[in-house]
Design a protein around this motif. Structure first.
Motif, PDB file in Angstrom:
ATOM      1  N   GLY A 635       0.793  -1.220   0.000  1.00 58.79           N
ATOM      2  CA  GLY A 635       0.000   0.000   0.000  1.00 58.79           C
ATOM      3  C   GLY A 635       0.824   1.267   0.000  1.00 58.79           C
ATOM      4  N   ARG A 636       2.098   1.202   0.425  1.00 62.70           N
ATOM      5  CA  ARG A 636       2.955   2.381   0.449  1.00 62.70           C
ATOM      6  C   ARG A 636       3.796   2.517  -0.807  1.00 62.70           C
ATOM      7  NH1 ARG A 636       5.985   1.741   6.079  1.00 62.70           N
ATOM      8  NH2 ARG A 636       6.113  -0.392   5.293  1.00 62.70           N
ATOM      9  N   GLY A 637       3.611   1.586  -1.728  1.00 63.51           N
ATOM     10  CA  GLY A 637       4.341   1.653  -2.976  1.00 63.51           C
ATOM     11  C   GLY A 637       5.657   0.922  -2.980  1.00 63.51           C
ATOM     12  N   SER A 638       5.981   0.266  -1.900  1.00 65.90           N
ATOM     13  CA  SER A 638       7.228  -0.498  -1.845  1.00 65.90           C
ATOM     14  C   SER A 638       7.072  -1.768  -2.668  1.00 65.90           C
ATOM     15  CB  SER A 638       7.567  -0.859  -0.397  1.00 65.90           C
ATOM     16  OG  SER A 638       7.703   0.302   0.386  1.00 65.90           O
ATOM     17  N   VAL A 639       8.135  -2.090  -3.410  1.00 68.15           N
ATOM     18  CA  VAL A 639       8.090  -3.281  -4.270  1.00 68.15           C
ATOM     19  C   VAL A 639       8.292  -4.517  -3.405  1.00 68.15           C
ATOM     20  CG1 VAL A 639       9.141  -4.472  -6.210  1.00 68.15           C
ATOM     21  CG2 VAL A 639       8.970  -1.973  -6.231  1.00 68.15           C
ATOM     22  N   LEU A 640       7.295  -5.360  -3.381  1.00 68.28           N
ATOM     23  CA  LEU A 640       7.394  -6.609  -2.641  1.00 68.28           C
ATOM     24  C   LEU A 640       8.067  -7.689  -3.477  1.00 68.28           C
ATOM     25  CD1 LEU A 640       3.814  -6.682  -1.041  1.00 68.28           C
ATOM     26  CD2 LEU A 640       5.948  -5.963   0.037  1.00 68.28           C
ATOM     27  N   ARG A 641       7.833  -7.633  -4.806  1.00 70.13           N
ATOM     28  CA  ARG A 641       8.338  -8.709  -5.669  1.00 70.13           C
ATOM     29  C   ARG A 641       8.258  -8.261  -7.125  1.00 70.13           C
ATOM     30  NH1 ARG A 641       5.340 -14.535  -6.486  1.00 70.13           N
ATOM     31  NH2 ARG A 641       6.939 -15.510  -7.824  1.00 70.13           N
ATOM     32  N   SER A 642       9.229  -8.690  -7.915  1.00 68.86           N
ATOM     33  CA  SER A 642       9.224  -8.453  -9.361  1.00 68.86           C
ATOM     34  C   SER A 642       9.283  -9.795 -10.074  1.00 68.86           C
ATOM     35  CB  SER A 642      10.404  -7.577  -9.795  1.00 68.86           C
ATOM     36  OG  SER A 642      10.288  -6.288  -9.231  1.00 68.86           O
ATOM     37  N   ILE A 643       8.370 -10.025 -11.014  1.00 67.42           N
ATOM     38  CA  ILE A 643       8.348 -11.276 -11.785  1.00 67.42           C
ATOM     39  C   ILE A 643       8.707 -10.944 -13.227  1.00 67.42           C
ATOM     40  CG2 ILE A 643       6.928 -13.226 -12.525  1.00 67.42           C
ATOM     41  CD1 ILE A 643       5.174 -12.784 -10.095  1.00 67.42           C
ATOM     42  N   SER A 644       9.869 -11.438 -13.660  1.00 66.75           N
ATOM     43  CA  SER A 644      10.312 -11.190 -15.031  1.00 66.75           C
ATOM     44  C   SER A 644       9.645 -12.188 -15.968  1.00 66.75           C
ATOM     45  CB  SER A 644      11.834 -11.303 -15.110  1.00 66.75           C
ATOM     46  OG  SER A 644      12.265 -11.162 -16.441  1.00 66.75           O
ATOM     47  N   LEU A 645       9.054 -11.673 -17.015  1.00 64.52           N
ATOM     48  CA  LEU A 645       8.369 -12.526 -18.000  1.00 64.52           C
ATOM     49  C   LEU A 645       9.199 -12.715 -19.269  1.00 64.52           C
ATOM     50  CD1 LEU A 645       4.778 -10.980 -17.687  1.00 64.52           C
ATOM     51  CD2 LEU A 645       5.711 -12.940 -16.471  1.00 64.52           C
ATOM     52  N   LYS A 646      10.448 -12.176 -19.246  1.00 67.60           N
ATOM     53  CA  LYS A 646      11.276 -12.229 -20.452  1.00 67.60           C
ATOM     54  C   LYS A 646      11.596 -13.652 -20.858  1.00 67.60           C
ATOM     55  CE  LYS A 646      13.471  -7.803 -19.385  1.00 67.60           C
ATOM     56  NZ  LYS A 646      14.746  -7.126 -19.048  1.00 67.60           N
ATOM     57  N   THR A 647      11.887 -14.499 -19.867  1.00 69.28           N
ATOM     58  CA  THR A 647      12.312 -15.869 -20.186  1.00 69.28           C
ATOM     59  C   THR A 647      11.122 -16.808 -20.375  1.00 69.28           C
ATOM     60  OG1 THR A 647      12.469 -16.324 -17.814  1.00 69.28           O
ATOM     61  CG2 THR A 647      14.469 -15.561 -18.935  1.00 69.28           C
ATOM     62  N   HIS A 648       9.905 -16.298 -20.160  1.00 63.13           N
ATOM     63  CA  HIS A 648       8.730 -17.150 -20.303  1.00 63.13           C
ATOM     64  C   HIS A 648       8.307 -17.171 -21.766  1.00 63.13           C
ATOM     65  CE1 HIS A 648       7.364 -16.820 -15.846  1.00 63.13           C
ATOM     66  NE2 HIS A 648       8.688 -16.783 -15.974  1.00 63.13           N
ATOM     67  N   GLY A 649       8.266 -18.348 -22.375  1.00 61.34           N
ATOM     68  CA  GLY A 649       7.747 -18.433 -23.736  1.00 61.34           C
ATOM     69  C   GLY A 649       6.259 -18.114 -23.739  1.00 61.34           C
ATOM     70  N   ARG A 650       5.607 -18.570 -22.731  1.00 68.47           N
ATOM     71  CA  ARG A 650       4.194 -18.267 -22.568  1.00 68.47           C
ATOM     72  C   ARG A 650       3.896 -18.182 -21.072  1.00 68.47           C
ATOM     73  NH1 ARG A 650       1.339 -24.036 -24.288  1.00 68.47           N
ATOM     74  NH2 ARG A 650       2.378 -25.324 -22.687  1.00 68.47           N
ATOM     75  N   VAL A 651       2.861 -17.463 -20.786  1.00 68.87           N
ATOM     76  CA  VAL A 651       2.457 -17.248 -19.396  1.00 68.87           C
ATOM     77  C   VAL A 651       1.258 -18.127 -19.096  1.00 68.87           C
ATOM     78  CG1 VAL A 651       1.620 -15.568 -17.720  1.00 68.87           C
ATOM     79  CG2 VAL A 651       3.332 -14.887 -19.440  1.00 68.87           C
ATOM     80  N   GLU A 652       1.390 -18.945 -18.020  1.00 72.54           N
ATOM     81  CA  GLU A 652       0.299 -19.861 -17.660  1.00 72.54           C
ATOM     82  C   GLU A 652      -0.492 -19.270 -16.486  1.00 72.54           C
ATOM     83  OE1 GLU A 652      -0.487 -24.465 -16.125  1.00 72.54           O
ATOM     84  OE2 GLU A 652       1.572 -23.728 -16.433  1.00 72.54           O
ATOM     85  N   VAL A 653      -1.813 -19.169 -16.692  1.00 70.99           N
ATOM     86  CA  VAL A 653      -2.712 -18.641 -15.669  1.00 70.99           C
ATOM     87  C   VAL A 653      -3.821 -19.659 -15.427  1.00 70.99           C
ATOM     88  CG1 VAL A 653      -4.368 -16.827 -15.073  1.00 70.99           C
ATOM     89  CG2 VAL A 653      -2.246 -16.239 -16.254  1.00 70.99           C
ATOM     90  N   ILE A 654      -4.089 -19.958 -14.162  1.00 68.79           N
ATOM     91  CA  ILE A 654      -5.158 -20.897 -13.800  1.00 68.79           C
ATOM     92  C   ILE A 654      -6.205 -20.132 -13.002  1.00 68.79           C
ATOM     93  CG2 ILE A 654      -5.736 -23.031 -12.579  1.00 68.79           C
ATOM     94  CD1 ILE A 654      -2.820 -23.886 -12.919  1.00 68.79           C
TER      95      ILE A 654
END
Length: 1473
Positions: A635-654
């Motif tokens: 809520g304060r704008g601090s980055v909790l986590r970054s997920i890089s999608l560069k190496t993903h050929g495709r993104v899987e969502v369930i």
């Protein structure tokens, strides 16, 4: 108005003007014969010296009832006799201390032990005696009479003036009457009337109990009727006198009526009742004999009681003839001698009195023989918790209690022949009876006791002689006798008129009977008694029952005990609530401090992130970045986590397919998954729409599937699961590199362990790699190391890639390690390291320790290192050149490793030089080169080898030497405390006043009284440890050589804990006491606590809750326990740090504590108050000390300057009050009313004594200090317009001010704990500048800080010291602790750069000071050990530390360890913050 010549006192005093106390209340009984005690002093004769009382009772007094009096004596005369005894005799009061002559019941007794247990014992309590007697054979025990011994109407008017006043109406000279006017008023408790329980029901109470002149006037309804008759007679005469003398006052009428009633009573007793009772005439009155001693004799007490008891019938019949006619059958009352109770048929109306008196006047008494009716012998109301007892056996024991003479001695005293033959004792009795009695006394007539002998006599000559002698002495020795015309009370005519008044006239005057009706049966009686009553004609009495005083109280008593011992838990819960609230407020305060708040961008998507089944979900915001990165923010704008999608050929969502469709799982193959929970399905659909569009623009495919939410959550890889995988990853990584046994690393079975496969095939992201190194993900060191390790460039480090780099650092040579370093920072990979790349390497190391060097400073270091290696003309270095530059630090590189979280100690190199690396606090220290002083080197002094026993002895000797002042003070204080406990315990066990409390509750009273003395002493003298002004003065005197004033706070805590233990012990003792007192009969309690309880016959003690909640000691005791629980819990280290304000407020409850302690003891329940003995002196000293502080606190101090320094430090400079003298190292307490609170907080002065102003450096670590910092912030000052003022209290002394008393002093400051040393260093600079003579020859200042930026203000002070210290008096060492372990690559490189900078420019790369900067924690043991070598001539080194507890404990341990040796002694003084 007619004045009385002399008014007779109510208490019997001054009747005899020569012997004032004769016959008075409390006078001793007069022994006619020497006391017959077992020891000749006070111990009563008991079995086997005399027969069993119950057996003797059965032998002597058992027989048929229903035999009429030979003298035709009526029952009225018998109970009139008991009334006369109550007039002159009051020996019922139990003795103090309570002593018992219990009556053992023979096994198989038909009444008391029908089951034949042989364990029945009827209690019998000894009566009151004069305490000054019974001390020696020359002064055997003598009992006292609790009423007047005169025939003075005390049974009508009471034995004291106040008692009489309570009976009066003060109107017309009348005694106060009830509503009918014919009965006295019912008792209201002001007059101590006897209220024995009804033995048939066990009930009691004031109903039917009237206020009479004698406490025992209500003992039975027949005695009560006699007393009421005389009450009526007084009011009858008062009415007549008031009519005859209308001008007389109430007092005149009352006193003249009283005079007439007493005279009438005297006449009836001596000249009507006594001759009828004894069957002989009374000698004529010859006048008052002043030398005649009229005191009652113990022989008379027992003889008169038993003589009358033999004549009590089986059942008096009230008004049986007069009410129903002379021919009516009798309707007797069973169990006639029972006491009055609400449940019994007592006197409720005036007609009841008339009926009883008329019935008794018409009924013949039992024969004057040795037989007692069954009601008296088997069913007399019992003592204590027993409802029944044996009247005869009780009086046999009473005779032994009184020390009565033998039968033959008594007969000889009264001129009768002693008994020679048993057959001569009672020829009228059966020979079997005499034989049985003789057997009990071993056929020895000389052993026969007076009471059984007197009862067995025919016509009772002995008892008659004793009774007649007593009444004649009473008459002749009474100055106020009605026939004594010399006293001026009556004329001869009036005396003759009184002499002619009979008891029948009295009863007729009060309308009980007609004057023509006789009082006693005689020939011609109009209503003769049809037959003599026997026990067979009466209903059976209720058998004996045993009361259980504690019945129904067990559960409640247990609950109270549990509650009392749970008070600390309740206080702990309250403290926990306060701690939570304070932490919450502090967090709000910290949030408020933040000047920049992050506002969620409009494109960010809100959701809840699911962390696992056992973890609460948290609100997050999802941002889709343009560089194929998905960011998770709070809520304060601090980055909790970054997920890089560069190496993903495709993104899987369930997606979840449940109703509501709220869950979404985003798979991250090489990291843990992201699970989002949305409030609405529309929100999830909106997110999916944005994600599709984002992936389309980023040229990434999207694979969407659905499943049940439960399956979705089960399939997700959580952060906790990822941690477990990484843990396995590192464990097996180190197992291969360091050859750790498989059992330590864990088994790897690739066929069966799916988790092991996942662990070894997983790859580390940049963030996980940085976390493993304990660094930030975007630091330059991580970038360089990660790029070097990521050989395939996929953005992740595999198991093999990590293993390759780790092998170099763990097992590689110095060349291999320097080559790795070279490759890490060879950015363009051209085989050369340019100056820019070298500069980047340097700044990456410095970044680790949070030290910010400017680019100019970094370039200066780079140039100096190039120049020192001869490469000043080169712009880039080859690897060979780089390795040559590190040539002087080959050993450091050899032992350098890469510190990774989870690395085992076993993996450390064992070849490191011990003398160089051994650490102290935390075991971490950076290498320090040898200096001219040879610090940190192995000692060269010759050591003497000792065995373990000798070592222990030496350690003990050094401990005694080091802490001898502390030991002496603790031992002395403990000895005084133990002495007080023993003295009080011994006093109450063996030497206490004769209340008998030790016999009642031996263990409880010893524990409670002994601990009470200790608590009183400790809670009083603990005040002295808080007299800060006094301690500050005394520590400068010679007393400081004997008393460790610096340990005052520790001593305060020690006393407090000891006092708490004794308080708990005191409570435990009183719990025992309360239980015992709750089951102790009232007759004993009235002896123990005569000011609280009165023995009124009820025998029922107060319940446990009265002692705890209704008595002053009980209520104050409970309040004291509550206060102690609150004070001690909030004073603990944890809660004091969490909420100092709560500690401050609760600790001020000490005022209430002392008030309650004073009230607690002032009730004087057990002893007279003694707390003041201990309290007055410490309280006066503490009060004076407090007044001195208050006089200072009321003066406002102007703040001259307020400055907000980095690291949350607030610098305040304020005016120095007039006559404010202090020493460097001392501290003060300040308060700021502008904060809305009066609480004072302690801080060490950072100004020097020579400065004109005072200064403090206060770090904002809590709510108060944070608010203070905000108050002096520029924004707040702009609103206020001025600097808020302070209140000051102090200065106060502490150990740090003694730094100058040692030839060598070591100052150790940690964090904000350096503040006292700021003042000391300033003071040192000033004194050295004016060439002041100092004992101190060398000072070592150790500054332990996370970063040098944390307290830059101190660096300025150190810089001043360095500039002014021309004689090198001060040696400063700075330890920067915010680094990894000592062998870590980063620390080693920092060390190399720092040492080079120090060597080239003679100042620190980080602080700019000449002082040596170290990386890691200080190694105190080697440092102190080397001081002994550097200064071999010094025998005592002062060590002064201030900082966090962990650091001061490490310093203390180091001092203790070195003090075990035969070398210099390290005297440690410390303070924690």
């Amino acid at each position: 108005m007619e004045l009385l010549p002399s008014v007779q006192r109510y208490d019997g005093w001054y009747n005899n003007l020569l012997h004032h106390g004769r016959g008075s209340v409390g006078a001793r009984l007069l022994r006619l014969l020497p006391a017959n005690y077992a020891d000749g002093v006070y111990q009563a004769l008991q079995e086997p010296h005399v027969p069993n009382a119950r057996q003797l009772s059965n032998m002597v007094a058992r027989g048929p009832s229903g035999l009429p009096s030979r003298r035709n004596t009526t029952v009225l005369a018998v109970f009139f006799g008991f009334h006369v005894l109550s007039e002159i005799l009051g020996t019922e009061k139990p003795g103090c201390p309570a002593e018992f002559l219990n009556i053992r019941i023979p096994s198989g007794d038909l009444v008391f032990d029908p089951e034949g247990t042989g364990a029945v014992v009827l209690p019998f309590q000894r009566i009151h005696w004069a305490l000054e007697t019974g001390q020696s054979p020359n002064s055997p025990r003598e009992q006292t009479n609790e009423v007047t011994g005169w025939l003075d109407g005390s049974s009508i008017y009471g034995p004291s003036h106040s008692w009489s006043d309570a009976l009066r109406s003060f109107s017309g000279g009348q005694l106060a009457a009830g509503p009918s006017g014919q009965l006295p008023k019912e008792t209201d408790g002001r007059v101590p009337m006897w209220k024995a329980l009804d033995p048939s029901t066990g009930q009691g109470g004031p109903r039917g109990i009237y206020d009479l002149g004698n406490a025992w006037g209500n003992e039975n309804r027949f005695l009560q009727a006699e007393s009421i008759a005389w009450f009526r007679y007084h009011n009858h005469l008062a009415t007549e006198l008031a009519q005859a003398r209308p001008s007389w006052s109430d007092e005149d009428i009352f006193q003249h009526t009283r005079k007439k009633v007493i005279a009438t009573f005297q006449s009836i007793v001596l000249y009507e009742w006594l001759p009828a009772l004894l069957g002989r005439a009374v000698p004529e009155y010859t006048g008052y004999q002043q030398h005649m001693d009229p005191s009652l004799s113990p022989e008379f007490v027992a003889a008169a009681e038993l003589f009358l008891a033999t004549m009590v019938p089986a059942g008096p019949v009230p008004l049986w003839a007069l009410v129903q006619g002379c021919g009516a059958a009798p309707h007797p009352l069973s169990c006639p001698c029972l006491p009055i109770s609400p449940q019994s048929t007592g006197v409720q109306q005036a007609e009841d009195v008339d009926g009883l008196l008329l019935g008794m006047s018409s009924q013949i008494a039992e024969r004057e023989d040795n037989i007692l009716v069954e009601d008296l012998q088997d069913y007399w109301y019992g003592p204590l918790k027993y409802s029944r007892t044996d009247f005869m056996a009780s009086w046999l024991q009473r005779g032994r209690d009184l020390g009565l003479p033998t039968y033959n001695q008594a007969r000889e005293r009264f001129g009768l022949q002693p008994l020679q033959d048993w057959m001569d004792l009672a020829p009228h009795l059966e020979q079997e009876v005499l034989k049985n009695v003789a057997d009990l006394y071993a056929n020895n007539t000389a052993r026969l006791e007076m009471l059984p002998g007197g009862m067995l006599e025919a016509d009772s000559p002995l008892f008659s002689a004793i009774i007649l002698d007593q009444f004649v002495r009473l008459r002749d020795g009474d100055r106020f006798w009605f026939e004594n015309t010399k006293n001026g009370l009556f004329t001869e005519a009036e005396a003759r008129e009184i002499r002619n008044t009979t008891f029948r006239d009295v009863l007729a005057a009060v309308k009980v009977l007609r004057r023509s009706l006789p009082v006693s049966p005689h020939a011609g009686d109009p209503c003769p008694q049809p037959q003599q009553l026997t026990a067979e004609l009466l209903a059976n009495c209720t058998p004996m029952t045993v009361l259980d005083y504690f019945e129904g109280s067990g559960a409640g008593f247990g609950i109270i005990i549990v509650i009392l011992f749970c008070l600390p838990l309740v206080s702990l819960f309250a403290a926990w609530i306060v701690a939570i609230l304070r932490k919450r407020d502090f967090k709000k305060l910290e949030k408020k401090k933040a000047s920049v708040r992050w506002e969620v961008a409009s494109e960010a998507i809100h959701a809840m992130e699911w962390h696992g089944p056992k973890t609460d979900s948290s609100p997050v915001y999802i941002q889709l970045q343009a560089d194929k990165v998905l960011k998770v923010l709070d809520g304060r704008g601090s980055v909790l986590r970054s997920i890089s999608l560069k190496t993903h050929g495709r993104v899987e969502v369930i997606l979840s397919s449940n109703k509501g469709n709220k869950a979404l799982l985003l798979k991250s193959p090489k990291e843990y998954d992201l699970v989002l929970l949305f409030n609405e399905e529309a929100e999830r659909s909106n997110f999916m729409g944005k994600l599709r569009e984002y992936l389309r623009k980023s040229c990434l495919d999207l694979l969407v599937s659905e499943m049940k939410e439960q399956s979705l959550l089960k399939r997700a890889v959580t952060q906790e699961q990822r941690k477990q995988i990484l843990e396995t990853f590192f464990r097996h990584l180190f197992a291969q590199v360091l050859d750790i046994e498989k059992s330590d690393a864990g088994e790897l079975n690739f066929e069966s362990s799916q988790k092991a496969k996942e662990s070894l095939t997983c790859e580390l992201s940049r963030a996980e790699f940085a976390e493993a190194l304990g660094l930030k993900a975007h630091s330059m060191f991580v970038d360089s190391m990660f790029s070097l390790a990521d050989k395939d460039g996929n953005g992740y480090i595999s198991f093999r890639e990590f293993l390759d780099i780790l092998v170099v650092f763990m097992k590689g040579s110095s060349e291999e390690k320097s080559k790795v370093m070279f490759r890490m920072y060879d950015i363009d990979e051209n085989g050369f390291l340019s100056k820019e790349e070298f500069l980047r390497m340097l700044r990456s190391f410095i970044e680790i320790s949070n030290n910010c060097l400017s680019r100019e400073q970094a370039e200066q270091v780079t140039e100096s290192m190039f120049r020192a290696s001869g490469f000043q003309d080169r712009d880039e270095l080859t690897w060979e050149d780089f390795h040559y530059m590190l040539r002087d630090h080959d050993s450091e590189l050899r032992f350098t490793q890469l510190c990774i979280k989870g690395q085992r100690e076993k993996g450390r190199s064992s070849g490191s030089p011990q003398g160089l690396w051994d650490g102290g606090w935390g075991g971490s220290a950076a290498p320090v080169p040898s200096s001219p002083l040879h610090l940190y080197t192995e000692a060269q002094r010759k050591k003497y080898q000792r065995n373990k026993v000798q070592q222990k002895i030496q350690e003990f000797k050094r401990f005694i030497e080091n802490y001898r002042r502390h030991i002496v003070c603790v031992v002395l204080f403990s000895a005084i405390t133990a002495g007080l406990f023993v003295e009080r315990a011994y006093y109450y066990a063996f030497a206490s006043p004769s209340t008998g409390i030790a016999q009642t509750t031996f263990v409880g009273i010893i524990i409670s009284r002994g601990s009470a003395a200790c608590v009183s002493f400790m809670y009083s003298y603990i005040l002295l440890t808080m007299c800060r002004n006094l301690i500050t003065v005394l520590r400068e005197t010679f007393l400081n050589h004997y008393i460790p004033f610096d340990a005052a706070v520790d001593f305060h805590r020690w006393i407090a804990m000891a006092a708490l233990i004794f308080s708990v012990l005191h409570t435990a003792g009183h719990i025992v006491n309360v239980y015992i007192f709750s089951v102790t009969p009232l007759s004993v309690l009235s002896c123990l606590f005569s000011s609280v309880f009165m023995n009124d016959g009820s025998q029922l003690p107060q319940k446990y809750y009265w002692w705890v909640f209704q008595s002053i000691p009980g209520m104050t005791g409970v309040l004291l326990l509550i206060i102690l629980a609150v004070m001690y819990v909030f004073a603990t280290h944890h809660f004091r740090r969490v909420s100092f304000q709560a500690f401050w407020i609760t600790h001020h409850l000490y005022v209430l504590l002392y008030v309650l302690v004073i009230i607690h003891g002032s009730y004087a329940l057990v002893q007279q108050p003694r707390f003041h003995i201990y309290f007055i002196i410490p309280a006066l000293i503490y009060g004076a000390d407090k007044l001195l502080s208050l006089s200072r606190k009321k003066v406002e101090i102007n703040v001259v300057k307020a400055e907000l320094l980095p690291s949350g430090v607030t610098h305040l400079r304020f005016q120095r009050p007039q006559d404010f003298d202090y020493k460097s190292g001392q501290w003060v307490r300040i308060a700021c009313m502008a904060l809305g609170t009066t609480e004072y907080h302690p801080f060490t002065l950072t100004s020097a004594p020579h400065e004109d102003t005072l200064s403090l450096h206060i770090r904002a670590v809590g709510p108060w200090t944070t608010r203070l910092r905000e108050l002096y912030a520029p924004e707040s000052l702009a609103v206020l317009g001025k600097l808020p003022k302070l209140y000051l209290d102090g200065p106060f002394g502490e150990g740090h001010q003694e730094w100058h008393k040692f030839e060598v002093s070591v100052l150790v400051g940690g964090g904000i704990g350096v503040t006292p040393f700021a003042s000391i260093l300033k003071d040192l600079v000033f004194k050295s500048s004016i060439n002041s003579k100092l004992m101190c020859k060398k000072i070592y200042f150790i500054w332990v800080t996370r970063t040098q930026r944390q307290f830059e203000w101190l660096a300025d002070i150190i810089r001043e010291v360095e500039e002014a210290d021309k004689n090198e008096l001060v040696s400063v060492h700075i330890y920067i602790t915010q680094l990894a372990e000592k062998f870590d690559l980063r620390t080693t490189m920092l060390y190399i750069c720092e040492r080079h900078f120090q060597k080239v420019l003679n100042k620190s790369l980080f602080t700019g000071l000449r002082s040596i900067t170290h990386f890691g924690r200080p190694p105190f043991v080697p440092f102190f050990d080397s001081l002994q070598e550097v200064h071999p001539e010094v025998h005592k080194i002062g060590v002064f530390s201030c900082g966090p507890p962990g650091m001061t404990k490490s310093v203390e341990k180091a001092c203790q360890q070195l003090n075990k040796k035969d070398q210099a002694y390290f005297a440690h003084h410390y303070e924690n913050f």
